[in-house]
Design an enzyme around this catalytic site. Structure first.
Site, PDB file in Angstrom:
ATOM      1  N   HIS A  84       0.824  -1.213   0.000  1.00  0.00           N
ATOM      2  CA  HIS A  84       0.000   0.000   0.000  1.00  0.00           C
ATOM      3  C   HIS A  84       0.858   1.264   0.000  1.00  0.00           C
ATOM      4  O   HIS A  84       0.411   2.318  -0.432  1.00  0.00           O
ATOM      5  CB  HIS A  84      -1.004  -0.006   1.159  1.00  0.00           C
ATOM      6  CG  HIS A  84      -0.453   0.213   2.518  1.00  0.00           C
ATOM      7  ND1 HIS A  84      -0.087  -0.817   3.353  1.00  0.00           N
ATOM      8  CD2 HIS A  84      -0.209   1.343   3.214  1.00  0.00           C
ATOM      9  CE1 HIS A  84       0.348  -0.330   4.499  1.00  0.00           C
ATOM     10  NE2 HIS A  84       0.287   0.978   4.437  1.00  0.00           N
ATOM     11  N   ASP A 130       0.536  -7.737   1.463  1.00  0.00           N
ATOM     12  CA  ASP A 130       0.894  -6.326   1.558  1.00  0.00           C
ATOM     13  C   ASP A 130       2.421  -6.176   1.579  1.00  0.00           C
ATOM     14  O   ASP A 130       3.022  -5.813   2.597  1.00  0.00           O
ATOM     15  CB  ASP A 130       0.265  -5.716   2.816  1.00  0.00           C
ATOM     16  CG  ASP A 130       0.352  -4.196   2.841  1.00  0.00           C
ATOM     17  OD1 ASP A 130       0.673  -3.601   1.794  1.00  0.00           O
ATOM     18  OD2 ASP A 130       0.095  -3.613   3.918  1.00  0.00           O
ATOM     19  N   GLN A 219       0.547   5.598  12.191  1.00  0.00           N
ATOM     20  CA  GLN A 219       0.540   6.173  10.851  1.00  0.00           C
ATOM     21  C   GLN A 219       1.909   6.777  10.516  1.00  0.00           C
ATOM     22  O   GLN A 219       2.481   7.523  11.303  1.00  0.00           O
ATOM     23  CB  GLN A 219      -0.548   7.235  10.707  1.00  0.00           C
ATOM     24  CG  GLN A 219      -1.928   6.678  10.417  1.00  0.00           C
ATOM     25  CD  GLN A 219      -2.528   5.951  11.597  1.00  0.00           C
ATOM     26  OE1 GLN A 219      -2.322   6.371  12.721  1.00  0.00           O
ATOM     27  NE2 GLN A 219      -3.261   4.885  11.345  1.00  0.00           N
ATOM     28  N   GLY A 220       2.420   6.455   9.333  1.00  0.00           N
ATOM     29  CA  GLY A 220       3.735   6.911   8.912  1.00  0.00           C
ATOM     30  C   GLY A 220       4.795   5.833   9.048  1.00  0.00           C
ATOM     31  O   GLY A 220       5.878   5.945   8.486  1.00  0.00           O
ATOM     32  N   ASP A 221       4.496   4.765   9.810  1.00  0.00           N
ATOM     33  CA  ASP A 221       5.439   3.658   9.989  1.00  0.00           C
ATOM     34  C   ASP A 221       5.207   2.531   8.998  1.00  0.00           C
ATOM     35  O   ASP A 221       6.006   1.593   8.921  1.00  0.00           O
ATOM     36  CB  ASP A 221       5.324   3.085  11.409  1.00  0.00           C
ATOM     37  CG  ASP A 221       5.914   4.015  12.452  1.00  0.00           C
ATOM     38  OD1 ASP A 221       6.860   4.745  12.120  1.00  0.00           O
ATOM     39  OD2 ASP A 221       5.440   4.019  13.596  1.00  0.00           O
ATOM     40  N   SER A 222       4.117   2.571   8.265  1.00  0.00           N
ATOM     41  CA  SER A 222       3.827   1.536   7.271  1.00  0.00           C
ATOM     42  C   SER A 222       5.039   1.241   6.413  1.00  0.00           C
ATOM     43  O   SER A 222       5.771   2.151   6.007  1.00  0.00           O
ATOM     44  CB  SER A 222       2.705   1.979   6.336  1.00  0.00           C
ATOM     45  OG  SER A 222       1.468   1.894   6.956  1.00  0.00           O
TER      46      SER A 222
END
Length: 272
Positions: A84, A130, A219-222
């Site tokens: 993603h 993913d 959020q932002g660590d994906s």
């Protein structure tokens, strides 16, 4: 249940558009807090981390320099990340930033991307697959993470202590970290994770976190790494909030894709 991926959705121009609505873990925590502590001055349950210890941790930016995901070096020419993340920004606008512990500095390397491989079965983080591999333009000057092999099945055993790394938000809905952060989280059993997430697939996913919450990615660590020692066992994928009790982070199970990652990350040479 509101499950979200752990990346930020950015316009190609670099203007922040919105936070993605998919649940991806980001490292959130405190510098010295125990699980469940209310002190959130730092990554939830974590600390500032050093690239001397984790040289394979990198982050992705758009063409405007805005960090939107993490990634992990898997060879001198490639990084692995979440699918993603790879689909969030056009290939020509993605930059891989390596060797930069503090995002505010000019340290390390900034490399463009020449090729993007995304797992064929990917459609949504909650459906598995993913995972992506980005081939960079040039050479990465930092040590890659190790990929798991058939003898590393024990790394996925319940209770195994793993380290998640990232530059993402320091709390659900909070500001992002300027520094690389890390947090220690235990691997969760497949049966427990299945009870927490009806979409959980033990063949392609692995969960890590404390039952009481308080330590997680955000959020932002994906796309960032979950490692045991220097062995990559997971890639930050999704979760329900950040650090919520009974909602561990969900990661791509790297052992299921190790052969694909190795094939895509094979170092380019001039000779056979």
């Amino acid at each position: 249940m509101s499950v979200k991926s752990r990346r930020s959705l950015l316009l190609a121009s670099g203007v922040l558009l919105a936070v993605a609505a998919v649940a991806v873990p980001v490292v959130v925590g405190t510098a010295s807090a125990e699980p469940g502590s209310g002190n959130q001055a730092r990554i939830v349950g974590g600390n500032q981390a050093s690239l001397a210890d984790h040289p394979y941790a990198v982050f992705l930016t758009d063409a405007g320099g805005n960090q939107f995901c993490g990634a992990v070096i898997v060879s001198s020419t490639a990084v692995a990340t979440a699918a993603h993340c790879a689909k969030a920004v056009a290939k020509q606008d993605v930059r891989v930033v390596a060797g930069r512990e503090d995002k505010r500095t000019e340290d390390g390397q900034v490399l463009g991307v020449s090729k993007v491989w995304i797992s064929q079965g990917y459609s949504d983080p909650t459906q598995g697959d993913d995972v992506a591999v980005l081939t960079v333009r040039g050479q990465l000057d930092y040590r890659p993470a190790k990929l798991p092999d058939s003898g590393d099945a024990g790394l996925y055993a319940q209770g195994t202590q793993a380290t998640v790394l990232g530059w993402g938000r320091i709390a659900d809905g909070g500001a992002r970290s300027d520094y690389l952060r890390s947090a220690e989280v235990p691997v969760v059993s497949d049966s427990e994770c299945r009870s927490d997430y009806s979409v959980y697939d033990q063949k392609t996913m692995v969960c890590a976190g404390y039952r009481e919450g308080g330590i997680d990615a955000c959020q932002g660590d994906s796309g960032g790494p979950l490692v045991v020692g220097d062995t990559l066992i997971g890639i930050v994928s999704f979760g329900d909030g950040c650090g919520k009790a009974g909602k561990p982070g969900v990661y791509t199970r790297v052992s299921a894709y190790a052969d694909d990652i190795k094939s895509q990350a094979r170092t380019r040479t001039l000779f056979p």
